[in-house]
Design an enzyme around this catalytic site. Structure first.
Site, PDB file in Angstrom:
ATOM      1  N   CYS A  30       0.840  -1.180   0.000  1.00  0.00           N
ATOM      2  CA  CYS A  30       0.000   0.000   0.000  1.00  0.00           C
ATOM      3  C   CYS A  30       0.884   1.242   0.000  1.00  0.00           C
ATOM      4  O   CYS A  30       1.942   1.265   0.614  1.00  0.00           O
ATOM      5  CB  CYS A  30      -0.947   0.094   1.196  1.00  0.00           C
ATOM      6  SG  CYS A  30      -2.064  -1.291   1.337  1.00  0.00           S
ATOM      7  N   ARG A  35       3.527  -0.299  -4.989  1.00  0.00           N
ATOM      8  CA  ARG A  35       3.280  -0.859  -3.658  1.00  0.00           C
ATOM      9  C   ARG A  35       1.928  -1.556  -3.557  1.00  0.00           C
ATOM     10  O   ARG A  35       1.601  -2.159  -2.534  1.00  0.00           O
ATOM     11  CB  ARG A  35       3.342   0.256  -2.600  1.00  0.00           C
ATOM     12  CG  ARG A  35       4.648   1.007  -2.563  1.00  0.00           C
ATOM     13  CD  ARG A  35       4.664   2.019  -1.453  1.00  0.00           C
ATOM     14  NE  ARG A  35       4.724   1.389  -0.154  1.00  0.00           N
ATOM     15  CZ  ARG A  35       5.838   1.048   0.475  1.00  0.00           C
ATOM     16  NH1 ARG A  35       6.997   1.283  -0.076  1.00  0.00           N
ATOM     17  NH2 ARG A  35       5.789   0.474   1.651  1.00  0.00           N
ATOM     18  N   TRP A  56      -3.020  -2.629  -1.644  1.00  0.00           N
ATOM     19  CA  TRP A  56      -2.795  -4.051  -1.913  1.00  0.00           C
ATOM     20  C   TRP A  56      -3.565  -4.769  -0.810  1.00  0.00           C
ATOM     21  O   TRP A  56      -3.200  -4.684   0.367  1.00  0.00           O
ATOM     22  CB  TRP A  56      -1.306  -4.386  -1.848  1.00  0.00           C
ATOM     23  CG  TRP A  56      -0.991  -5.776  -2.299  1.00  0.00           C
ATOM     24  CD1 TRP A  56      -0.758  -6.184  -3.578  1.00  0.00           C
ATOM     25  CD2 TRP A  56      -0.861  -6.948  -1.481  1.00  0.00           C
ATOM     26  NE1 TRP A  56      -0.497  -7.538  -3.604  1.00  0.00           N
ATOM     27  CE2 TRP A  56      -0.557  -8.031  -2.340  1.00  0.00           C
ATOM     28  CE3 TRP A  56      -0.978  -7.195  -0.113  1.00  0.00           C
ATOM     29  CZ2 TRP A  56      -0.365  -9.332  -1.876  1.00  0.00           C
ATOM     30  CZ3 TRP A  56      -0.786  -8.490   0.351  1.00  0.00           C
ATOM     31  CH2 TRP A  56      -0.492  -9.544  -0.526  1.00  0.00           C
ATOM     32  N   ASN A  89      -0.961   2.136   5.839  1.00  0.00           N
ATOM     33  CA  ASN A  89      -0.151   1.073   5.245  1.00  0.00           C
ATOM     34  C   ASN A  89       0.325   0.211   6.403  1.00  0.00           C
ATOM     35  O   ASN A  89       0.957   0.717   7.326  1.00  0.00           O
ATOM     36  CB  ASN A  89       1.038   1.695   4.503  1.00  0.00           C
ATOM     37  CG  ASN A  89       2.055   0.653   4.086  1.00  0.00           C
ATOM     38  OD1 ASN A  89       1.713  -0.505   3.851  1.00  0.00           O
ATOM     39  ND2 ASN A  89       3.308   1.074   3.984  1.00  0.00           N
ATOM     40  N   GLY A  90      -0.002  -1.090   6.375  1.00  0.00           N
ATOM     41  CA  GLY A  90       0.416  -1.974   7.468  1.00  0.00           C
ATOM     42  C   GLY A  90      -0.701  -2.931   7.820  1.00  0.00           C
ATOM     43  O   GLY A  90      -1.626  -3.128   7.020  1.00  0.00           O
ATOM     44  N   GLU A 139      15.702 -18.378 -10.363  1.00  0.00           N
ATOM     45  CA  GLU A 139      15.336 -16.985 -10.623  1.00  0.00           C
ATOM     46  C   GLU A 139      14.651 -16.854 -11.989  1.00  0.00           C
ATOM     47  O   GLU A 139      13.668 -16.112 -12.129  1.00  0.00           O
ATOM     48  CB  GLU A 139      16.582 -16.095 -10.526  1.00  0.00           C
ATOM     49  CG  GLU A 139      16.370 -14.627 -10.793  1.00  0.00           C
ATOM     50  CD  GLU A 139      15.286 -13.970  -9.929  1.00  0.00           C
ATOM     51  OE1 GLU A 139      14.795 -14.586  -8.980  1.00  0.00           O
ATOM     52  OE2 GLU A 139      14.915 -12.826 -10.247  1.00  0.00           O
ATOM     53  N   LYS A 158      10.864 -15.349 -12.453  1.00  0.00           N
ATOM     54  CA  LYS A 158      10.598 -14.181 -13.313  1.00  0.00           C
ATOM     55  C   LYS A 158       9.502 -14.499 -14.324  1.00  0.00           C
ATOM     56  O   LYS A 158       8.592 -13.721 -14.522  1.00  0.00           O
ATOM     57  CB  LYS A 158      11.872 -13.830 -14.063  1.00  0.00           C
ATOM     58  CG  LYS A 158      12.636 -12.609 -13.945  1.00  0.00           C
ATOM     59  CD  LYS A 158      12.638 -11.598 -12.916  1.00  0.00           C
ATOM     60  CE  LYS A 158      11.977 -11.775 -11.617  1.00  0.00           C
ATOM     61  NZ  LYS A 158      12.645 -11.286 -10.470  1.00  0.00           N
ATOM     62  N   GLU A 189       5.984 -14.754 -12.598  1.00  0.00           N
ATOM     63  CA  GLU A 189       5.358 -13.556 -12.043  1.00  0.00           C
ATOM     64  C   GLU A 189       4.940 -12.546 -13.097  1.00  0.00           C
ATOM     65  O   GLU A 189       3.952 -11.837 -12.886  1.00  0.00           O
ATOM     66  CB  GLU A 189       6.235 -12.907 -10.958  1.00  0.00           C
ATOM     67  CG  GLU A 189       7.548 -12.378 -11.432  1.00  0.00           C
ATOM     68  CD  GLU A 189       8.339 -11.769 -10.280  1.00  0.00           C
ATOM     69  OE1 GLU A 189       9.563 -11.787 -10.355  1.00  0.00           O
ATOM     70  OE2 GLU A 189       7.737 -11.263  -9.317  1.00  0.00           O
ATOM     71  N   HIS A 236      14.256 -38.135 -12.003  1.00  0.00           N
ATOM     72  CA  HIS A 236      13.600 -38.684 -10.808  1.00  0.00           C
ATOM     73  C   HIS A 236      12.148 -38.238 -10.706  1.00  0.00           C
ATOM     74  O   HIS A 236      11.549 -38.359  -9.643  1.00  0.00           O
ATOM     75  CB  HIS A 236      14.389 -38.289  -9.552  1.00  0.00           C
ATOM     76  CG  HIS A 236      15.790 -38.810  -9.565  1.00  0.00           C
ATOM     77  ND1 HIS A 236      16.093 -40.140  -9.456  1.00  0.00           N
ATOM     78  CD2 HIS A 236      16.972 -38.171  -9.744  1.00  0.00           C
ATOM     79  CE1 HIS A 236      17.403 -40.312  -9.541  1.00  0.00           C
ATOM     80  NE2 HIS A 236      17.955 -39.122  -9.718  1.00  0.00           N
ATOM     81  N   LYS A 296       5.349  -4.557  -4.623  1.00  0.00           N
ATOM     82  CA  LYS A 296       6.809  -4.457  -4.596  1.00  0.00           C
ATOM     83  C   LYS A 296       7.369  -4.678  -3.209  1.00  0.00           C
ATOM     84  O   LYS A 296       8.462  -5.193  -3.038  1.00  0.00           O
ATOM     85  CB  LYS A 296       7.197  -3.067  -5.093  1.00  0.00           C
ATOM     86  CG  LYS A 296       8.667  -2.819  -5.235  1.00  0.00           C
ATOM     87  CD  LYS A 296       9.184  -3.435  -6.493  1.00  0.00           C
ATOM     88  CE  LYS A 296      10.685  -3.391  -6.602  1.00  0.00           C
ATOM     89  NZ  LYS A 296      11.184  -4.487  -7.442  1.00  0.00           N
TER      90      LYS A 296
HETATM   91  C1  F6R Z   1      10.306 -11.018  -7.435  1.00  0.00           C
HETATM   92  C2  F6R Z   1      10.389 -10.117  -6.319  1.00  0.00           C
HETATM   93  C3  F6R Z   1      10.051 -10.643  -4.984  1.00  0.00           C
HETATM   94  C4  F6R Z   1      10.977 -10.028  -3.919  1.00  0.00           C
HETATM   95  C5  F6R Z   1      10.525 -10.465  -2.527  1.00  0.00           C
HETATM   96  C6  F6R Z   1      11.450  -9.951  -1.450  1.00  0.00           C
HETATM   97  O1  F6R Z   1      10.680 -10.406  -8.631  1.00  0.00           O
HETATM   98  O2  F6R Z   1      10.707  -8.972  -6.472  1.00  0.00           O
HETATM   99  O3  F6R Z   1      10.119 -12.029  -4.950  1.00  0.00           O
HETATM  100  O4  F6R Z   1      12.278 -10.435  -4.169  1.00  0.00           O
HETATM  101  O5  F6R Z   1       9.231 -10.005  -2.292  1.00  0.00           O
HETATM  102  O6  F6R Z   1      11.494  -8.561  -1.451  1.00  0.00           O
HETATM  103  P1  F6R Z   1      12.693  -7.773  -0.800  1.00  0.00           P
HETATM  104  O7  F6R Z   1      13.917  -8.098  -1.586  1.00  0.00           O
HETATM  105  O8  F6R Z   1      12.298  -6.345  -0.880  1.00  0.00           O
HETATM  106  O9  F6R Z   1      12.826  -8.262   0.619  1.00  0.00           O
END
Ligand code: F6R
Length: 616
Positions: free
Chosen positions: A2, A27, A79, A105-106, A489, A493, A496, A512, A611
């Site tokens: 948020c 956010r 969010w 926010n929280g 990774e 990517k 998501e 396996h 984010k």
């Molecule tokens: C994926 C992504 C998330 C963050 C995760 C941790 O692209 O960005 O998986 O890596 O939410 O976030 P941080 O690094 O801010 O603790």
């Protein structure tokens, strides 16, 4: 999660709020709203609350019909945590008498008890959210105190949980009350008024000198200035932070989306993260280390704790720390680590990796680790973030603001920083000589140019592979050693941003079980760079090829043999295996984005994500 904004001053509030909310959309983006102060027919101030589901653009269209008279207001982009993403659950939330509005926010953990208690006293709730209790608590306290700041302070004593809040009250026009506990709040004073937001990015046009509010601090914004107080109401003088990065970071700069722009920034991120890290005498120089070499020498166990992409950076670090320093290293999801009873002693080093520096699980895990006696080292992208503040030492990743929800450049910054830490531990433990460290450092720096080579020469190859993956239902990412970590990774990517199911598997484990998934045309994306296990990965790919898989290989430039089994080959320059994650991840980022664009997805703001994950 948020985003909140607030403005009070001489200018029109509605455009300042919507511009700020658009910058904070990373956010959360399931609904948005504002509360604007306006003069009512009777000449008294009223709150005009406008809320919409969906993105800020929808709210902005709704506000076009409103005049520009209001010069004070608060806004929110959500969010959803408690309550579905409906208009009723969108912020701001208001008191029964509609005189107080709150954005938050929280998470309020004791909201259910508070709601029952408030309902028993006659309050009527209009939403399913936890936030709404704040509006009613402040309303009650205001009836006693007749002072907004005092009422907000009183309400804060009743709630358990995390909050960054901004509150307006129609009986105190022009005033915004702000409070913070465990959720970020930044306050700043510009030439034309006072501003508050969850992130400096929303107020950087107005000022570069900001106050990052600490837990338990309060701010009273008015058109004339800002007053800061503690929980007792005593005046305080908080530290002012100067923001030195540029607003260009918040603009797309000619790229179609932030994700692509941020992928292209990665050569710079490598260079900036390394600037000043090697002294003229060839020693690694990590000035924010916070731990003496004697303390580091005593370390006999390392845990890297993180979430999501940052966790994958940890998987890469495990290979380096164990390889160079010979210290056992475990990598754990912070959300798991904090709920078990890991073996921690004073000689344990916990490395917390977090782009935002505010991920709730990572923060809780480092707090727990410190209580148990571990040394904590943070790797984060946000200066002064909770992870930085609560760690003994820190390396900043110098990625600058990352806007796309899917991490790209901050991942590269994390891997470079963790590589430095692994080299340092190797040196302190006497397993790497100064000469070796110097050589490794220069090779690490070379990855900037190697990434640039990929961006300059491989985009077409990536695009062809993306076209081949576009209509798939699922994909497997495979590799061994570093390649297995990189695959994790790559798969994340793709999932998501393109909503295509993807799974990463150690290539040797395919037989396996997962090989049963493969039927003609099934995409297998393989990290087959020149490494000690190259031949083994190639054998595993032959097994996939025999079953009709469509193979995309990330291979080392010059490897023509791989074309015999791969349908698509994307090259990276020859690189030491230890540094291959920094380069081999780049084509996987490009591939994920390209597939997402081809599938018509919103690459910068994928559904259901945010984010900054400040909930557990
Ligand atoms: C994926 C992504 C998330 C963050 C995760 C941790 O692209 O960005 O998986 O890596 O939410 O976030 P941080 O690094 O801010 O603790």
């Amino acid at each position: 999660m948020c985003g909140i904004v607030g403005y009070t001053g001489a200018d029109t509030a509605k455009s300042i709020l919507t511009d700020g909310l658009k910058r904070l959309e990373y956010r959360g983006y399931d609904s948005a709203g504002v509360a604007l102060e306006r003069m009512g027919d009777a000449g008294s101030c009223e709150l005009d609350v406008v809320r919409r589901t969906g993105k800020v653009a929808g709210l902005e269209s709704e506000l076009v019909a409103r005049d520009d008279a209001s010069t004070c207001g608060i806004g929110h982009t959500r969010w959803a945590t408690h309550g579905r993403p409906t208009q009723a659950n969108a912020h701001p939330h208001v008191s029964c008498d509609h005189r107080i509005a709150v954005v938050h926010n929280g998470i309020i953990e004791n909201f259910a008890e508070l709601r029952v208690e408030l309902e028993e006293r006659g309050h009527r709730f209009a939403s399913e959210t936890d936030t709404e209790v704040f509006a009613h608590l402040i309303e009650e306290a205001y009836a006693r105190e007749h002072d907004l700041m005092a009422a907000v302070r009183a309400a804060c004593t009743r709630v358990v949980g995390a909050y960054g809040i901004a509150v307006v009250c129609a009986d105190e026009p022009g005033v915004i009350a702000v409070a913070r506990k465990d959720s970020p709040i930044v306050v700043g004073r510009g030439e034309r008024g006072s501003y508050v937001a969850s992130d400096v990015i929303a107020l950087i046009d107005a000022t570069r000198d900001v106050v990052v509010l600490e837990d338990g601090q309060f701010a009273r914004l008015s058109p004339d200035g800002i007053e800061y107080t503690d929980a007792e109401g005593a005046c305080i003088e908080p530290e002012v932070t100067h923001i030195d990065w540029d607003i260009d970071t918040a603009e797309k700069g000619g790229y179609p989306d932030f994700m692509l722009k941020e992928i292209y920034e990665q050569p710079r991120v490598v260079r900036d993260t390394l600037v000043g890290r090697l002294s003229p005498s060839g020693e690694l120089d990590i000035d924010e280390l916070g731990l003496s070499f004697e303390e580091l020498d005593l370390i006999d166990r390392v845990y890297v704790i993180a979430c999501g992409t940052s966790y994958h950076a940890g998987l890469i670090a495990k290979n380096l720390i164990e390889g160079w320093a010979r210290i056992p290293c475990e990598v754990e999801a912070a959300s798991e680590f904090r709920y078990r009873n890991p073996i921690i002693t004073p000689s344990t080093l916990v490395v917390a990796v977090s782009q935002s520096g505010e991920t709730a699980d990572t923060l809780a895990a480092i707090r727990d680790a410190r209580i148990k006696g571990a040394k904590v080292f943070g790797i984060t992208n946000v200066v002064g973030s909770p992870v930085a503040r609560e760690s003994d030492g820190v390396i900043y990743t110098k990625a600058n603001k990352e806007i796309a929800v899917a991490s790209t450049k901050s991942f590269i910054g994390q891997v470079v920083s963790l590589t430095l830490l692994a080299m340092l531990l190797g040196q302190v433990k006497g397993r790497l000589t100064t000469r070796q460290v110097r050589m490794l450092f220069h090779e690490l720096g070379d990855t900037a140019a190697q990434i640039q080579w990929i961006l300059d020469t491989q985009v077409e190859a990536v695009h062809k592979a993306a076209l081949a993956c576009r209509d798939a239902h699922s994909a497997l990412f495979v590799g061994r050693g570093m390649g297995a970590a990189i695959s994790c990774e790559g798969a994340l990517k793709l999932k998501e941003v393109s909503y295509l199911h993807a799974e990463a598997y150690a290539a040797g484990e395919m037989k396996h079980g997962p090989i049963a998934l493969i039927d003609p045309g099934f995409p297998v994306i393989a990290v087959t760079t020149r490494s000690p296990t190259y031949d083994k990965v190639v054998s595993n790919l032959k097994e996939c090829e025999a079953r009709g898989a469509m193979i995309v290989a990330i291979a080392t430039a010059g490897d023509e043999d791989i074309r015999a089994i791969a349908d698509h080959v994307i090259y990276i320059p020859p690189v030491r295996d230890a540094f291959s994650a920094i380069t081999a991840t780049v084509p996987l980022q490009l591939l994920a984005r390209d597939v997402a664009v081809l599938r018509g997805c919103d690459v910068d703001q994928p559904r259901n994500l945010a984010k900054s994950v400040t909930v557990e």
